[in-house]
Design an enzyme around this catalytic site. Structure first.
Site, PDB file in Angstrom:
ATOM      1  N   SER A   1       0.807  -1.217   0.000  1.00  0.00           N
ATOM      2  CA  SER A   1       0.000   0.000   0.000  1.00  0.00           C
ATOM      3  C   SER A   1       0.839   1.265   0.000  1.00  0.00           C
ATOM      4  O   SER A   1       0.306   2.363  -0.070  1.00  0.00           O
ATOM      5  CB  SER A   1      -0.916   0.024   1.232  1.00  0.00           C
ATOM      6  OG  SER A   1      -0.149   0.026   2.417  1.00  0.00           O
ATOM      7  N   CYS A   2       2.162   1.117   0.076  1.00  0.00           N
ATOM      8  CA  CYS A   2       3.017   2.299   0.161  1.00  0.00           C
ATOM      9  C   CYS A   2       4.232   2.130  -0.710  1.00  0.00           C
ATOM     10  O   CYS A   2       5.053   1.253  -0.468  1.00  0.00           O
ATOM     11  CB  CYS A   2       3.453   2.542   1.599  1.00  0.00           C
ATOM     12  SG  CYS A   2       4.600   3.919   1.751  1.00  0.00           S
ATOM     13  N   GLY A   3       4.351   2.952  -1.747  1.00  0.00           N
ATOM     14  CA  GLY A   3       5.497   2.883  -2.629  1.00  0.00           C
ATOM     15  C   GLY A   3       6.614   3.805  -2.230  1.00  0.00           C
ATOM     16  O   GLY A   3       7.640   3.843  -2.890  1.00  0.00           O
TER      17      GLY A   3
ATOM     18  N   CYS B   1       7.720   4.090   1.189  1.00  0.00           N
ATOM     19  CA  CYS B   1       8.286   3.726   2.473  1.00  0.00           C
ATOM     20  C   CYS B   1       9.802   3.584   2.343  1.00  0.00           C
ATOM     21  O   CYS B   1      10.300   2.994   1.407  1.00  0.00           O
ATOM     22  CB  CYS B   1       7.693   2.405   2.960  1.00  0.00           C
ATOM     23  SG  CYS B   1       5.902   2.455   3.153  1.00  0.00           S
TER      24      CYS B   1
END
Length: 278
Positions: free
Chosen positions: A114-116, A118
């Site tokens: 869900s997080c590119g 991080c």
């Protein structure tokens, strides 16, 4: 190679009645991306189009800009104790003369699906200098073509039909033709797979094209569109304030809440022609 879907037995409850039945889930597995044998990052993704994912990720990071920048991509053996191949480690060989990623890009922990972003050191680190400007792109597209894109994207989502658990990214022409679609548990992965396909096909920059995503328009997705030279990003949900800021700064047309015959155009409204008269 990893499976796109898996089957699990579940307890289903409907109107007070329970029963056991098999259910189809979207697969999620870690994939390590290496460059020249050196680990760069690990991302959680849906297996499939892994070479596109690795290539698109490197476009987003500003490492490569054209198919000629990549000498080869391969799966690495040695993922299991007996030296077998898990198909979860991909190594990208850069062409001679192409600089390896800066050490500051290395992720020392997992990038979630869900997080590119991080693991980024800070906001300045993600404002990568793009190889192309989208501000002067000549794209002009009719509003009714734009409002038709969500249905066309949804109709092409084969894995979503069986799982209900995947994001999609689709590349469309100015006439509304679907050029490429990729699905993944991660929104940013789906976009990277589309961009990677374009890179490997020699299509960058993606002039006169629209990138359509099934979720919200985050800063990271605007960044990826700009890095690929896409002049327009459309999303079925909301953008973030930072996404709008970056789109305006870059000259990208950003559309959100694209549902039915409605949309919000946050930046670059001049590319929608002709606009309806109030």
């Amino acid at each position: 190679m990893g499976r796109v879907t898996v089957r699990r037995r579940v307890l289903r409850v409907r109107e007070g009645v329970s029963s056991h039945r098999p259910d189809t889930l979207a697969a999620e597995e870690p994939m390590e991306i290496r460059v020249g044998g050196r680990p760069l990052t690990v991302t959680m993704r849906t297996p499939g189009d892994d070479f596109d994912l690795a290539a698109g990720f490197l476009v987003s990071e500003g490492v490569v800009h054209a198919a000629a920048d990549v000498a080869g991509i391969r799966y690495c053996a040695g993922g299991t104790a007996d030296g077998g191949n898990t198909y979860n480690v991909v190594d990208v060989a850069l062409a001679p003369g192409v600089a390896a990623p800066d050490a500051s890009l290395e992720r020392n922990f997992y990038t979630t699906s869900s997080c590119g972003l991080c693991g980024k050191a800070g906001l300045d680190a993600v404002r990568t200098t793009a190889a192309w400007s989208v501000a002067e792109d000549p794209l002009r597209i009719a509003p009714d073509v734009v409002t038709a894109l969500p249905d066309r994207l949804r109709a092409a989502q084969r894995v979503f039909d069986t799982t209900g658990g995947l994001h999609a990214a689709g590349l469309f022409s100015a006439g509304g033709e679907l050029l490429c679609l990729r699905e993944d548990v991660g929104r940013h992965n789906a976009v990277d797979k589309v961009v990677g396909h374009a890179l490997r096909s020699g299509l960058l920059p993606l002039r006169d094209a629209v990138l359509m995503v099934s979720g919200r328009a985050s800063f990271e997705l605007v960044q990826k569109a700009v890095m690929a030279g896409v002049p327009m990003l459309a999303a079925v949900s909301a953008p973030s304030s930072l996404a709008v800021d970056l789109a305006e700064e870059s000259g990208l047309t950003l559309v959100g809440f694209l549902r039915g015959a409605s949309m919000n155009v946050y930046t670059g409204a001049e590319r929608l022609q002709p606009l309806p008269v109030a």
